[in-house]
Write a protein that holds these residues in place. Sequence first.
Motif, PDB file in Angstrom:
ATOM      1  N   THR A   1      16.859   5.833  -6.556  1.00 34.76           N
ATOM      2  CA  THR A   1      16.115   6.680  -7.488  1.00 34.76           C
ATOM      3  C   THR A   1      15.848   5.959  -8.798  1.00 34.76           C
ATOM      4  O   THR A   1      14.750   6.053  -9.369  1.00 34.76           O
ATOM      5  N   ASP A   2      16.844   5.257  -9.281  1.00 31.24           N
ATOM      6  CA  ASP A   2      16.706   4.513 -10.535  1.00 31.24           C
ATOM      7  C   ASP A   2      15.557   3.510 -10.448  1.00 31.24           C
ATOM      8  O   ASP A   2      14.716   3.417 -11.345  1.00 31.24           O
ATOM      9  N   GLY A   3      15.518   2.763  -9.354  1.00 25.86           N
ATOM     10  CA  GLY A   3      14.436   1.800  -9.168  1.00 25.86           C
ATOM     11  C   GLY A   3      13.075   2.477  -9.051  1.00 25.86           C
ATOM     12  O   GLY A   3      12.060   1.929  -9.503  1.00 25.86           O
ATOM     13  N   PHE A   4      13.061   3.659  -8.448  1.00 21.38           N
ATOM     14  CA  PHE A   4      11.811   4.400  -8.296  1.00 21.38           C
ATOM     15  C   PHE A   4      11.267   4.832  -9.654  1.00 21.38           C
ATOM     16  O   PHE A   4      10.104   4.606  -9.981  1.00 21.38           O
ATOM     17  N   TRP A   5      12.130   5.454 -10.487  1.00 18.84           N
ATOM     18  CA  TRP A   5      11.663   5.895 -11.805  1.00 18.84           C
ATOM     19  C   TRP A   5      11.273   4.708 -12.681  1.00 18.84           C
ATOM     20  O   TRP A   5      10.302   4.771 -13.440  1.00 18.84           O
ATOM     21  N   ALA A   6      12.012   3.607 -12.578  1.00 20.24           N
ATOM     22  CA  ALA A   6      11.663   2.416 -13.356  1.00 20.24           C
ATOM     23  C   ALA A   6      10.284   1.900 -12.960  1.00 20.24           C
ATOM     24  O   ALA A   6       9.490   1.487 -13.817  1.00 20.24           O
ATOM     25  N   ALA A   7       9.976   1.939 -11.664  1.00 25.07           N
ATOM     26  CA  ALA A   7       8.669   1.477 -11.187  1.00 25.07           C
ATOM     27  C   ALA A   7       7.554   2.395 -11.670  1.00 25.07           C
ATOM     28  O   ALA A   7       6.456   1.943 -12.004  1.00 25.07           O
ATOM     29  N   VAL A   8       7.830   3.703 -11.709  1.00 27.46           N
ATOM     30  CA  VAL A   8       6.841   4.661 -12.224  1.00 27.46           C
ATOM     31  C   VAL A   8       6.539   4.369 -13.692  1.00 27.46           C
ATOM     32  O   VAL A   8       5.373   4.332 -14.114  1.00 27.46           O
ATOM     33  N   LEU A   9       7.579   4.140 -14.473  1.00 19.76           N
ATOM     34  CA  LEU A   9       7.390   3.824 -15.889  1.00 19.76           C
ATOM     35  C   LEU A   9       6.623   2.520 -16.067  1.00 19.76           C
ATOM     36  O   LEU A   9       5.751   2.413 -16.938  1.00 19.76           O
ATOM     37  N   HIS A  10       6.941   1.535 -15.248  1.00 19.69           N
ATOM     38  CA  HIS A  10       6.268   0.240 -15.357  1.00 19.69           C
ATOM     39  C   HIS A  10       4.782   0.373 -15.044  1.00 19.69           C
ATOM     40  O   HIS A  10       3.945  -0.266 -15.708  1.00 19.69           O
ATOM     41  N   ARG A  11       4.456   1.197 -14.050  1.00 18.77           N
ATOM     42  CA  ARG A  11       3.048   1.400 -13.691  1.00 18.77           C
ATOM     43  C   ARG A  11       2.265   1.962 -14.880  1.00 18.77           C
ATOM     44  O   ARG A  11       1.173   1.460 -15.209  1.00 18.77           O
ATOM     45  N   THR A  12       2.810   2.959 -15.546  1.00 22.69           N
ATOM     46  CA  THR A  12       2.078   3.549 -16.669  1.00 22.69           C
ATOM     47  C   THR A  12       2.038   2.610 -17.872  1.00 22.69           C
ATOM     48  O   THR A  12       1.063   2.629 -18.630  1.00 22.69           O
ATOM     49  N   ALA A  13       3.076   1.792 -18.038  1.00 20.42           N
ATOM     50  CA  ALA A  13       3.076   0.827 -19.148  1.00 20.42           C
ATOM     51  C   ALA A  13       1.953  -0.194 -18.961  1.00 20.42           C
ATOM     52  O   ALA A  13       1.300  -0.601 -19.927  1.00 20.42           O
TER      53      ALA A  13
ATOM     54  N   GLU B   1      21.877   4.652 -19.679  1.00 22.03           N
ATOM     55  CA  GLU B   1      22.116   3.291 -19.203  1.00 22.03           C
ATOM     56  C   GLU B   1      23.165   3.251 -18.089  1.00 22.03           C
ATOM     57  O   GLU B   1      23.093   2.403 -17.194  1.00 22.03           O
ATOM     58  N   ARG B   2      24.115   4.169 -18.141  1.00 20.12           N
ATOM     59  CA  ARG B   2      25.155   4.202 -17.109  1.00 20.12           C
ATOM     60  C   ARG B   2      24.613   4.714 -15.783  1.00 20.12           C
ATOM     61  O   ARG B   2      24.886   4.151 -14.722  1.00 20.12           O
ATOM     62  N   LEU B   3      23.822   5.790 -15.850  1.00 18.48           N
ATOM     63  CA  LEU B   3      23.332   6.419 -14.623  1.00 18.48           C
ATOM     64  C   LEU B   3      22.043   5.793 -14.099  1.00 18.48           C
ATOM     65  O   LEU B   3      21.831   5.737 -12.879  1.00 18.48           O
ATOM     66  N   TYR B   4      21.191   5.356 -14.989  1.00 14.71           N
ATOM     67  CA  TYR B   4      19.877   4.829 -14.615  1.00 14.71           C
ATOM     68  C   TYR B   4      19.591   3.535 -15.373  1.00 14.71           C
ATOM     69  O   TYR B   4      18.721   3.486 -16.241  1.00 14.71           O
ATOM     70  N   PRO B   5      20.309   2.467 -15.085  1.00 18.83           N
ATOM     71  CA  PRO B   5      20.166   1.235 -15.872  1.00 18.83           C
ATOM     72  C   PRO B   5      18.764   0.625 -15.818  1.00 18.83           C
ATOM     73  O   PRO B   5      18.271   0.128 -16.829  1.00 18.83           O
ATOM     74  N   GLN B   6      18.118   0.646 -14.653  1.00 25.14           N
ATOM     75  CA  GLN B   6      16.771   0.079 -14.558  1.00 25.14           C
ATOM     76  C   GLN B   6      15.762   0.926 -15.329  1.00 25.14           C
ATOM     77  O   GLN B   6      14.872   0.394 -15.994  1.00 25.14           O
ATOM     78  N   THR B   7      15.907   2.245 -15.236  1.00 24.64           N
ATOM     79  CA  THR B   7      15.020   3.147 -15.968  1.00 24.64           C
ATOM     80  C   THR B   7      15.204   2.976 -17.467  1.00 24.64           C
ATOM     81  O   THR B   7      14.232   2.944 -18.228  1.00 24.64           O
ATOM     82  N   ALA B   8      16.458   2.867 -17.894  1.00 24.40           N
ATOM     83  CA  ALA B   8      16.753   2.659 -19.313  1.00 24.40           C
ATOM     84  C   ALA B   8      16.134   1.350 -19.800  1.00 24.40           C
ATOM     85  O   ALA B   8      15.548   1.295 -20.894  1.00 24.40           O
TER      86      ALA B   8
ATOM     87  N   ALA C   1       0.833  -1.203   0.000  1.00 21.75           N
ATOM     88  CA  ALA C   1       0.000   0.000   0.000  1.00 21.75           C
ATOM     89  C   ALA C   1       0.869   1.256   0.000  1.00 21.75           C
ATOM     90  O   ALA C   1       0.572   2.231  -0.709  1.00 21.75           O
ATOM     91  N   THR C   2       1.949   1.227   0.767  1.00 23.80           N
ATOM     92  CA  THR C   2       2.878   2.358   0.793  1.00 23.80           C
ATOM     93  C   THR C   2       3.509   2.558  -0.574  1.00 23.80           C
ATOM     94  O   THR C   2       3.641   3.678  -1.068  1.00 23.80           O
ATOM     95  N   ARG C   3       3.890   1.457  -1.196  1.00 22.86           N
ATOM     96  CA  ARG C   3       4.497   1.510  -2.525  1.00 22.86           C
ATOM     97  C   ARG C   3       3.524   2.122  -3.543  1.00 22.86           C
ATOM     98  O   ARG C   3       3.904   2.976  -4.342  1.00 22.86           O
ATOM     99  N   GLU C   4       2.256   1.680  -3.487  1.00 18.90           N
ATOM    100  CA  GLU C   4       1.255   2.206  -4.413  1.00 18.90           C
ATOM    101  C   GLU C   4       1.071   3.710  -4.208  1.00 18.90           C
ATOM    102  O   GLU C   4       0.961   4.478  -5.177  1.00 18.90           O
ATOM    103  N   ASN C   5       1.027   4.141  -2.943  1.00 16.15           N
ATOM    104  CA  ASN C   5       0.856   5.564  -2.653  1.00 16.15           C
ATOM    105  C   ASN C   5       2.019   6.381  -3.198  1.00 16.15           C
ATOM    106  O   ASN C   5       1.836   7.488  -3.717  1.00 16.15           O
ATOM    107  N   MET C   6       3.224   5.839  -3.057  1.00 12.27           N
ATOM    108  CA  MET C   6       4.402   6.543  -3.556  1.00 12.27           C
ATOM    109  C   MET C   6       4.366   6.682  -5.071  1.00 12.27           C
ATOM    110  O   MET C   6       4.685   7.736  -5.624  1.00 12.27           O
ATOM    111  N   LEU C   7       3.968   5.621  -5.754  1.00  6.34           N
ATOM    112  CA  LEU C   7       3.906   5.668  -7.216  1.00  6.34           C
ATOM    113  C   LEU C   7       2.851   6.664  -7.689  1.00  6.34           C
ATOM    114  O   LEU C   7       3.084   7.437  -8.637  1.00  6.34           O
TER     115      LEU C   7
END
Length: 210
Positions: free
Chosen positions: A64-76, A130-137, A20-26
């Motif tokens: 941060t990288d994992g956070f942005w990747a999760a945001v992108l995954h949610r919208t996908a 890819e170097r700075l944000y591999p999960q987001t990339a 639930a916390t994760r969902e709220n953050m996203l």
Amino acid sequence: MTDVADASSPPRRPNRRGQATRENMLEAALKSLASGDPGSVSANRIAKDIGATWGAVQYQFGDTDGFWAAVLHRTAERRAEVFAAVGGDDPLGDRVASIVDTLYEGLAAPDSRAIENLRAALPRDPSELERLYPQTAAELYSWGQSWLAICHNAFADLDVDPERIREVATLIPGAMRGLVSERQLGSYADPDVARRGLTNALVAYLQAPP
């Protein structure tokens, strides 16, 4: 970017309360990013906006990288649901029109504005991203692959050249961003005429002999 990807341990699998916390953050991230505020592309700021600590973000997403990747995954995931109904027994023209019209409306939605703002703050060069944000990339690359799959599935039962589908799938998002930009900026051009013209051109191209 306000934040850089942190070297930390991977996120833990959340329990029900943690989920639930994760969902709220996203959702808070998407709302903040959609505002267009230059300072919104900050995981630290988003955590503060919902009364969480940076440690809580790290616990849920790793960095941060994992956070942005999760945001992108949610919208996908949401996008895939929106286009799931394209196809069926509809003729080619109706399928192309459905994709064009759905993107036209969707690109003005909060999720799309959020992702546009996030992408604008990320490195443009793929190797730097890819170097700075591999999960987001990796998630952005997956976006492209899933969009291509959506388009192939939309025409799977029709005799359409797969290479032309790939070309059309690559063209449509950029073309629709242009039309949405025209609508937002104000124009004497009729967007309905533009969408109809684009749809007719794409149908003619997909139907033409190889």
